[in-house]
Design an enzyme around this catalytic site. Structure first.
Site, PDB file in Angstrom:
ATOM      1  N   LYS A  84       0.852  -1.186   0.000  1.00 44.50           N
ATOM      2  CA  LYS A  84       0.000   0.000   0.000  1.00 44.50           C
ATOM      3  C   LYS A  84       0.892   1.242   0.000  1.00 44.50           C
ATOM      4  CE  LYS A  84      -4.356   0.942   2.441  1.00 44.50           C
ATOM      5  NZ  LYS A  84      -5.031   0.716   3.729  1.00 44.50           N
TER       6      LYS A  84
HETATM    7  O1  G3P Z   1      -7.822   1.568   5.607  1.00 49.87           O
HETATM    8  C1  G3P Z   1      -8.144   2.792   5.079  1.00 49.87           C
HETATM    9  C2  G3P Z   1      -9.504   3.307   5.478  1.00 49.87           C
HETATM   10  O2  G3P Z   1     -10.451   2.302   5.377  1.00 49.87           O
HETATM   11  C3  G3P Z   1      -9.528   4.040   6.801  1.00 49.87           C
HETATM   12  O3  G3P Z   1     -10.827   4.275   7.238  1.00 49.87           O
HETATM   13  O4  G3P Z   1     -12.358   4.924   9.058  1.00 49.87           O
HETATM   14  O5  G3P Z   1      -9.933   5.574   9.196  1.00 49.87           O
HETATM   15  O6  G3P Z   1     -11.450   6.695   7.580  1.00 49.87           O
HETATM   16  P1  G3P Z   1     -11.157   5.445   8.335  1.00 49.87           P
END
Ligand code: G3P
Length: 219
Positions: A84
């Site tokens: 990533k």
């Molecule tokens: O893994 C990346 C993403 O899904 C993060 O989500 O909830 O931290 O905005 P969030």
């Protein structure tokens, strides 16, 4: 439609693997920190042995040279690693080079269709638009998914899969499906919510009660 779980919690991954519905895992530095594990490489090694589908492991550096080194190192942990990288010029350069060498790359922190086009041109296996964080600033996360899906469908030579990230609710998952996104990466709590409907619970309770009344057994 593929479901990835968005967590670095081994117990959650093991439990959700038992559902038979999990196609992969995504992690990020925040999720790794939250997991409490102190050895990132061992954590990723363990996750990639539990799940056969893609496991996203994020580089920590932001400069091209170190990201390349980290990406190559992470890609060798297991065959199902997706490296990533952030949606930056250096990240996309890493994406282009690792993808050329046959490594799966997930371009993360995508917030515009223009960025998603760049990720596809850089050969990303996945692009991760963050719908929840866009919703948080009143910017319509699902509209971005719609735009990206439409642009990608205009160019069949784009092989990048749209990985809907920052999912906050079952509604996000359904909308992603309606728009034809390839993957949703979903927090464990939201995956559990997907199973739930009050009519399922009350209907099952009724069936159990009526079956008892019938006095029969199957086995
Ligand atoms: O893994 C990346 C993403 O899904 C993060 O989500 O909830 O931290 O905005 P969030």
């Amino acid at each position: 439609m593929k479901f990835f779980v968005d967590t670095a919690d081994i117990k959650e991954i093991e439990a959700l693997t038992e559902t038979g519905l999990l196609d992969g895992v995504t992690t990020n530095p925040s999720l790794v920190a939250k997991s409490g594990h102190s050895n990132f490489v061992e954590l990723i090694r363990e996750i990639s042995s539990i799940v056969s589908g893609p496991v996203s492991a994020e580089v920590a550096a932001t400069d091209y040279e170190t990201m390349m080194e980290e990406g190559k190192f992470l890609s060798k942990i297991a065959d199902n690693i997706a490296v990533k990288v952030p949606m930056t010029p250096a990240g996309l350069r890493v994406c282009k080079n690792l993808s050329y060498d046959g490594v799966m790359v997930n371009v993360t922190l995508c917030f515009s269709a223009a960025q998603a086009i760049l990720a596809a041109k850089a050969g990303a296996a996945f692009v991760s638009p963050f719908v929840g964080r866009l919703d948080d600033i009143g910017s319509g996360g699902m509209q971005l998914i719609s735009d990206i899906c439409q642009v990608y469908s205009n160019y069949p030579d784009f092989k990048t899969e749209v990985l809907v990230a920052s999912v906050r609710s079952p509604e996000h998952v359904v909308q992603a499906g309606l728009l034809g996104a390839h993957v949703a990466t979903i927090p464990p709590s939201v995956i559990r919510q997907l199973f739930k409907h009050p009519l399922t619970d009350s209907g099952l309770a009724q069936f159990v009660e009526d079956w008892k009344k019938s006095g029969q057994t199957i086995l």
